[in-house]
Design an enzyme around this catalytic site. Structure first.
Site, PDB file in Angstrom:
ATOM      1  N   LEU A  87       0.805  -1.223   0.000  1.00  0.00           N
ATOM      2  CA  LEU A  87       0.000   0.000   0.000  1.00  0.00           C
ATOM      3  C   LEU A  87       0.836   1.270   0.000  1.00  0.00           C
ATOM      4  O   LEU A  87       0.373   2.314   0.451  1.00  0.00           O
ATOM      5  CB  LEU A  87      -0.969   0.009   1.189  1.00  0.00           C
ATOM      6  CG  LEU A  87      -1.911  -1.187   1.286  1.00  0.00           C
ATOM      7  CD1 LEU A  87      -2.729  -1.094   2.563  1.00  0.00           C
ATOM      8  CD2 LEU A  87      -2.805  -1.268   0.077  1.00  0.00           C
ATOM      9  N   CYS A  88       2.074   1.206  -0.487  1.00  0.00           N
ATOM     10  CA  CYS A  88       2.923   2.399  -0.538  1.00  0.00           C
ATOM     11  C   CYS A  88       3.189   2.838  -1.969  1.00  0.00           C
ATOM     12  O   CYS A  88       4.123   3.572  -2.237  1.00  0.00           O
ATOM     13  CB  CYS A  88       4.253   2.135   0.173  1.00  0.00           C
ATOM     14  SG  CYS A  88       4.085   2.166   1.954  1.00  0.00           S
TER      15      CYS A  88
END
Length: 160
Positions: A87-88
């Site tokens: 999720l980065c």
């Protein structure tokens, strides 16, 4: 129309997802607080360096050093610390966009003759910067250092 059993299942699924995101939020909050406290510990050193430099600049004494001589900039190194966590993606994309803006700024400030070395840290940042095909820009990944490396490993890398 959904049956009562399906609705209960969906409600349970949402509740489970809320628990997971709540736990992730608590973990990221703890990491952020730890990073902030690390920065707060460095603040006295920064203030002391600012005081020393301020005293040197306000002193009437003549001071010369090779470090203060003005000279042309021929080469620049930029280290980019990306994240390999899930999720980065947006974070890494924003870092890459900022890197491109910084490289463009160096071209404008120092001219097209400046050599720029990009040192990406993190598997995903290495992959993104490997596609850079700009004149005068070379990419040298930091081998042995990744996005999970601690400060001691980074210090050892910079000494080589």
């Amino acid at each position: 129309m959904a049956t009562l059993r399906e609705l209960k299942g969906r409600i349970g699924s949402v509740a489970s997802s809320e628990k997971i995101t709540g736990a992730m939020k608590m973990i990221s909050s703890a990491k952020m607080h730890r990073a902030e406290s690390d920065l707060r510990r460095l603040l006295p050193f920064r203030q002391q360096i600012e005081n020393i430099i301020g005293n040197l600049l306000t002193a009437d004494a003549e001071f010369s050093s090779p470090l203060t001589d003005e000279r042309d900039v021929n080469s620049v190194a930029v280290a980019v610390f990306g994240s390999d966590d899930g999720l980065c993606g947006a974070y890494n994309i924003n870092l890459f966009k900022e890197l491109l803006a910084v490289l463009r700024g160096y071209r404008e400030k120092f001219g097209a003759g400046v050599r720029v070395t990009v040192i990406p840290v993190g598997r995903k940042m290495v992959k993104a910067t490997s596609k850079l095909n700009l004149p005068g820009v070379s990419v040298e990944p930091a081998s042995g250092v990744d996005s999970k490396s601690g400060g001691d490993l980074v210090k050892d890398f910079t000494r080589h």
